[in-house]
Scaffold this motif. Structure first.
Motif, short mmCIF file in Angstrom:
data_model
loop_
_atom_site.label_atom_id
_atom_site.label_comp_id
_atom_site.label_asym_id
_atom_site.label_seq_id
_atom_site.Cartn_x
_atom_site.Cartn_y
_atom_site.Cartn_z
N VAL A 182 2.06 -10.12 3.83
CA VAL A 182 1.09 -9.33 3.07
C VAL A 182 0.22 -8.59 4.08
CG1 VAL A 182 -0.72 -9.33 1.32
CG2 VAL A 182 1.10 -11.05 1.22
N GLN A 183 0.00 -7.32 3.82
CA GLN A 183 -0.76 -6.46 4.73
C GLN A 183 -2.05 -6.01 4.06
OE1 GLN A 183 1.47 -3.21 6.41
NE2 GLN A 183 -0.35 -1.93 6.61
N ALA A 184 -3.12 -6.01 4.82
CA ALA A 184 -4.40 -5.51 4.32
C ALA A 184 -4.38 -3.99 4.32
CB ALA A 184 -5.53 -6.03 5.18
N GLY A 185 -4.91 -3.38 3.26
CA GLY A 185 -5.00 -1.93 3.22
C GLY A 185 -3.66 -1.26 3.05
N ASN A 186 -3.63 0.03 3.33
CA ASN A 186 -2.42 0.83 3.14
C ASN A 186 -1.92 1.47 4.42
OD1 ASN A 186 -2.46 0.42 0.25
ND2 ASN A 186 -4.17 1.88 0.16
N HIS A 187 -2.50 1.11 5.55
CA HIS A 187 -2.13 1.73 6.82
C HIS A 187 -1.24 0.79 7.62
CE1 HIS A 187 -5.02 4.86 5.90
NE2 HIS A 187 -5.96 3.93 5.74
N HIS A 188 -0.35 1.36 8.39
CA HIS A 188 0.65 0.54 9.10
C HIS A 188 0.03 -0.35 10.16
CE1 HIS A 188 0.18 3.88 11.99
NE2 HIS A 188 0.67 3.05 12.89
N ASP A 189 -1.17 0.00 10.66
CA ASP A 189 -1.78 -0.78 11.73
C ASP A 189 -2.76 -1.83 11.23
OD1 ASP A 189 -3.60 1.04 10.83
OD2 ASP A 189 -4.35 1.61 12.82
N GLU A 190 -2.81 -2.06 9.91
CA GLU A 190 -3.71 -3.07 9.37
C GLU A 190 -3.17 -4.48 9.66
OE1 GLU A 190 -6.56 -2.64 8.03
OE2 GLU A 190 -6.68 -0.63 7.16
#
Length: 615
Positions: A424-432
């Protein structure tokens, strides 16, 4: 906001480290830590035999020429990287050459009643002070012969504990010898009454203070009517506390085939109150269960009869993990680090079982913690030594236990998949920031999150018509039809065993709330993508307001599939209209059906909300 982002990142980094994210070398390893040999009720020795009484001195790639295949080498042949010999506590009737202990002269037993108690067969004779009986090989001696033959694999000392008041539990302690797990068996196995008649074992081994199960039956608290926990459960908790106190980072206890004895108190069942209690008292040693039970060839798949909780397995998995909003999801809703694993529970390939690794595998991300310890900021460690370089690719038993404890693991039937990247990734940017299985992702309240899933499926599996399937069966390449994403909430508080007075049992401790989780997305070929051999999919979680967890499962079966038995009245396997597993009705299954009905299960990813702060 920037300052808050740094705080979140720092908290996340700590959480990832504690959950087992690697900063040193890491790799996926496959394992099996529940199997049986002729020491107890298995049909094969631990290591290969080239002739009666002769252990193989080198690894055999082709076992056809062997006198007798060994359980652990056979698992290695099926691609397993680590295994723990884990068979019943209590008494042992035979050695690992399949000879009765009664054939030894004089009787080698040290404990009372003239029995070879399991504690004695776990260790070497050199571990018994003043031993003067006939020579014999203990399980640890066999494990050392395997280690010599397979230096790039891991063989571990374990024991299938008979927890007082409950069904079985795969248990192990990483140590230089088998004395710690032997002492645990002696003290806490419900089938080991050594010490009832004499103090021979306690005097010789220095293991004083054992309490027999009968002492608990006579005077321990009984919460049968309130929590479904009988008097003997108190001895199980004492065993958990002992391991937590003495081996908090090297011990593990993973209850096995947990639904087999039913849902409640009778017959040694494991209920949610028992799991909560062992996890509360042993958070770093009692960190999961075998939610997929093994015995996958048996007519009652998983070894489950109609009396099992749920009435059988569901797609080869137990009711506790197969039910969305069921027992496992409620443990996760408590905020517990409590994970699912799978092992073969191998006894006999001619009967109910596939060999270790042949059908069931648990994949574990293993980190080189031991190697990472060499990376010190002190000047004496500034330059990497040649010895460190030689050990860059070496993984230890303790690394494996740390990997299991981290929860970064998934379980698979029939090699349905052989790689899984679930995060699961925070936010919508690839570097989160991201978190994967067993880890916690911290997000700001109101922030978006994205679930990302990628898996690979191999071109084939171990299915062989006429060998581990019927002669007329047509083996098929594994292929995933759909993947279900399960989302659950994490409750702000969790029930304690007792009410505020510390005495009155809390009825909420045994409660299961079916609303804690649901299937929020089902992916298939219409909604996923394929790239470089990976199947990928994403799911957006907008405006995160509360703590939650995610887990996934997938299958080769389509939607609304029903395979009926010959009478047309019982479901052998299948799915409902949503693609969830149907019951494997006890008495209807076989090896062919197991190859037809494949599933994989992930462990959870946790998302926790951090409140926004003003600048």
């Amino acid at each position: 906001m920037k300052a808050n982002s740094k705080v979140c990142a720092a908290v996340l980094t700590v959480a990832m480290l504690s959950a087992g994210s690697a900063l040193a070398g890491e790799k996926w390893m496959t394992g099996d830590f529940h199997q049986h040999t002729t020491y107890t009720d298995g049909s094969y020795p631990m290591n290969d035999l080239t002739a009666p009484g002769v252990i193989a001195t080198f690894p055999w790639k082709e076992p056809a020429g062997l006198y007798r295949r060994g359980v652990i080498p056979q698992g290695y042949r099926f691609g397993v990287d680590f295994q723990a010999n884990s068979e019943h506590g209590g008494a042992s009737g035979k050695d690992n050459f399949n000879n009765a202990w009664s054939t030894y002269s004089p009787n080698p037993a040290v404990g009372d009643a003239g029995k070879m108690w399991r504690w004695q067969t776990l260790i070497s004779t050199s571990d018994i002070p003043g031993y003067a009986g006939p020579a014999y090989m203990g399980a640890f001696d066999w494990i050392n012969t395997i280690r010599a033959n397979y230096p790039n694999k891991l063989a571990m000392s374990g024991m299938e504990w008979n927890p007082p008041g409950h069904e079985h539990c795969s248990t192990g302690i990483v140590a230089a010898n088998a004395l710690p797990i032997a002492e645990f068996e002696y003290r806490f196995d419900n089938s080991d009454s050594d010490g009832t008649l004499t103090t021979n074992t306690a005097d010789k081994m220095g293991w004083t203070g054992k309490k027999q199960s009968s002492e608990y039956t006579a005077s321990a608290p009984d919460y049968s009517s309130t929590l479904g926990l009988n008097k003997l459960h108190n001895k199980t908790i004492d065993g958990v506390k002992w391991m937590q106190a003495n081996y908090p980072t090297t011990g593990y206890m993973v209850p096995a085939h947990v639904e087999r004895a039913g849902c409640g108190l009778t017959g040694g069942a494991w209920n949610i109150a028992a799991f909560r209690d062992i996890n509360d008292n042993g958070p770093t040693v009692a960190f999961g269960f075998e939610g997929i039970p093994g015995h996958e060839k048996e007519t009652g798949r998983g070894g489950f009869g109609a009396g099992a909780c749920g009435g059988g397995t569901y797609g080869g998995a137990g009711y506790y993990i197969a039910t969305v909003g069921g027992l496992w999801d409620n443990l996760l809703a408590d905020g517990r680090r409590f994970y699912n694993f799978a092992s073969s529970d191998f006894h006999n390939d001619a009967g109910a079982d596939f060999w270790p690794g042949e059908y069931l595998k648990t994949y574990v991300k293993v980190k080189q913690n031991s190697h990472n310890d060499h990376k010190d900021k002190d000047s004496e460690h500034d330059e990497k030594s040649e010895k460190d370089h030689d050990h860059e690719n070496v993984y230890t038993q303790e690394d494996v236990v740390n990997g299991l404890r981290s929860g970064n693991a998934f379980s698979v039937h029939g090699d349905l998949i052989n790689e899984l990247d679930f995060k699961v990734q925070a936010g919508n940017h690839h570097d989160e920031e991201t978190a994967t299985m067993g880890e916690t992702l911290f997000v700001r309240k109101g922030q978006n999150a994205t679930v990302k899933i990628a898996f690979k499926t191999p071109s084939g599996n171990n299915c062989q018509a006429g060998v581990n399937a019927s002669a007329g069966y047509i083996c098929k390449a594994p292929a995933v039809h759909h993947v279900q994403l399960i989302q659950g909430r994490i409750n702000p508080t969790r029930a304690g065993k007792f009410l505020a007075d510390g005495v009155t049992p809390n009825p909420e401790f045994k409660t299961i709330d079916p609303t804690v989780a649901s299937i929020v997305k089902t992916f298939d070929a219409t909604s996923w993508k394929s790239h470089d051999g990976y199947t990928t999919m994403t799911f957006d979680v907008p405006n995160v307001q509360n703590n939650m967890f995610f887990r996934i499962r997938g299958t080769n079966l389509g939607y609304d599939v029903k395979q009926m038995d010959s009478t047309g009245t019982k479901i052998v396997y299948g799915t409902d209209a949503n693609g969830s597993p149907l019951i494997n009705t006890p008495g209807t299954s076989n090896a062919d059906m197991a190859w037809d009905d494949l599933w994989f299960y992930s462990n959870p990813v946790v998302v926790k909300v951090v409140e926004k702060k003003d600048k």
